[in-house]
Design a protein around this motif. Structure first.
Motif, mmCIF file in Angstrom:
data_model
loop_
_atom_site.group_PDB
_atom_site.id
_atom_site.type_symbol
_atom_site.label_atom_id
_atom_site.label_comp_id
_atom_site.label_asym_id
_atom_site.label_seq_id
_atom_site.Cartn_x
_atom_site.Cartn_y
_atom_site.Cartn_z
ATOM 1 N N GLY A 55 0.811 -1.206 0.000
ATOM 2 C CA GLY A 55 0.000 0.000 0.000
ATOM 3 C C GLY A 55 0.844 1.254 0.000
ATOM 4 N N PRO A 56 0.203 2.408 0.131
ATOM 5 C CA PRO A 56 0.935 3.679 0.073
ATOM 6 C C PRO A 56 1.855 3.901 1.267
ATOM 7 C CG PRO A 56 -1.361 4.059 0.681
ATOM 8 C CD PRO A 56 -1.246 2.616 0.282
ATOM 9 N N LEU A 57 1.567 3.239 2.412
ATOM 10 C CA LEU A 57 2.416 3.331 3.591
ATOM 11 C C LEU A 57 3.003 1.955 3.879
ATOM 12 C CD1 LEU A 57 2.407 6.245 4.438
ATOM 13 C CD2 LEU A 57 0.042 5.638 3.899
ATOM 14 N N LEU A 61 -2.913 1.531 4.711
ATOM 15 C CA LEU A 61 -3.118 2.891 5.201
ATOM 16 C C LEU A 61 -2.538 3.092 6.593
ATOM 17 C CD1 LEU A 61 -6.769 3.625 3.974
ATOM 18 C CD2 LEU A 61 -4.621 4.500 3.029
ATOM 19 N N HIS A 62 -1.882 2.070 7.113
ATOM 20 C CA HIS A 62 -1.215 2.174 8.420
ATOM 21 C C HIS A 62 0.289 2.295 8.214
ATOM 22 C CE1 HIS A 62 -4.701 1.148 11.011
ATOM 23 N NE2 HIS A 62 -5.123 0.541 9.916
ATOM 24 N N HIS A 63 0.933 2.971 9.151
ATOM 25 C CA HIS A 63 2.376 3.144 9.095
ATOM 26 C C HIS A 63 2.929 2.754 10.459
ATOM 27 C CE1 HIS A 63 5.526 4.322 6.501
ATOM 28 N NE2 HIS A 63 5.777 5.525 6.964
ATOM 29 N N TYR A 64 3.691 1.653 10.496
ATOM 30 C CA TYR A 64 4.359 1.190 11.716
ATOM 31 C C TYR A 64 5.854 1.317 11.496
ATOM 32 C CZ TYR A 64 -0.036 -1.093 13.163
ATOM 33 O OH TYR A 64 -1.333 -1.361 13.536
ATOM 34 N N SER A 105 -4.308 11.306 8.226
ATOM 35 C CA SER A 105 -3.957 10.185 9.102
ATOM 36 C C SER A 105 -3.711 10.701 10.507
ATOM 37 C CB SER A 105 -2.729 9.445 8.574
ATOM 38 O OG SER A 105 -2.568 8.201 9.251
ATOM 39 N N ASN A 106 -3.698 9.762 11.447
ATOM 40 C CA ASN A 106 -3.563 10.102 12.853
ATOM 41 C C ASN A 106 -2.349 9.402 13.454
ATOM 42 O OD1 ASN A 106 -5.106 11.380 15.234
ATOM 43 N ND2 ASN A 106 -4.629 9.333 16.010
#
Length: 209
Positions: A55-57, A61-64, A105-106
């Motif tokens: 995906g894009p992150l 849509l999550h970024h870890y 995003s948060n």
């Protein structure tokens, strides 16, 4: 006397699926404001997200991300993803939530090991997160924080307020508040700015008009 610690060399990389325990251990160094009985469900959600390495992150849509020392030891962790206020707010229709999730995003958690605090690691992680989301086409980051962290986030370009307020097309003013927390917003592009509505500092431009 200046007791600031010197900066430290770190690298920042995505968290891998097999590193769940390390991510959880770092994340629990901060107060998430959740009860102990909620931890198993939180762990299950994170574990599922870490299986999606596309995906894009880093994880759709999550970024870890981990920040690690030169010997490969993770000393800080961050998770960003679609905001809970976006997913559950009664005034935001489903189609708008989907559009918002690709533009806003948060930052849910940002934890630095106590032995490494005060050495610029949180700042480096914030810079990396903002750059990654900007490149992915996002226009703003949001977060909630304890009152004693206001100065830190304001210093790094976030507008911190007691209540999250935004103007959304066809919906108008939408607000969110959490007792004991402040909300903060940082524009990633010139599309997002702030105005005052009903006495509230309000973000505009999160969605095209």
């Amino acid at each position: 006397m200046n007791t600031a610690m010197p900066p430290i060399d770190i690298s920042i990389r995505p968290v891998q699926a097999g590193e769940l325990d390390t991510f959880i251990e770092l994340t629990l160094l901060i107060d998430l404001g959740i009860d102990a009985e909620q931890l198993p469900a939180l762990r299950a959600v994170i574990e599922a997200s870490l299986q999606c390495e596309d995906g894009p992150l880093s994880h759709r849509l999550h970024h870890y991300l981990f920040a690690e020392t030169t010997d490969g030891t993770p000393v800080a962790a961050v998770h960003c993803g679609p905001p809970l206020w976006m997913q559950h707010h009664s005034r935001i229709p489903g189609f708008m939530r989907s559009a918002l999730s690709e533009r806003v995003s948060n930052i849910d958690t940002l934890a630095v090991h106590p032995s490494y605090r005060g050495r610029g690691i949180a700042r480096s992680i914030l810079n990396r997160v903002e750059d990654d989301f900007r490149r992915a086409g996002f226009v703003a980051m949001t977060l909630r924080h304890r009152h004693d962290k206001k100065a830190f986030f304001v210093r790094h370009g976030y507008t911190s307020t007691p209540r999250l307020a935004m103007i959304l097309p066809s919906v108008g003013l939408v607000t969110e508040t959490n007792r004991g927390w402040r909300h903060a917003v940082k524009p990633l592009t010139d599309e997002v700015s702030f105005t005052t509505v009903q006495g509230l500092t309000t973000a505009t431009g999160l969605l095209p008009g």
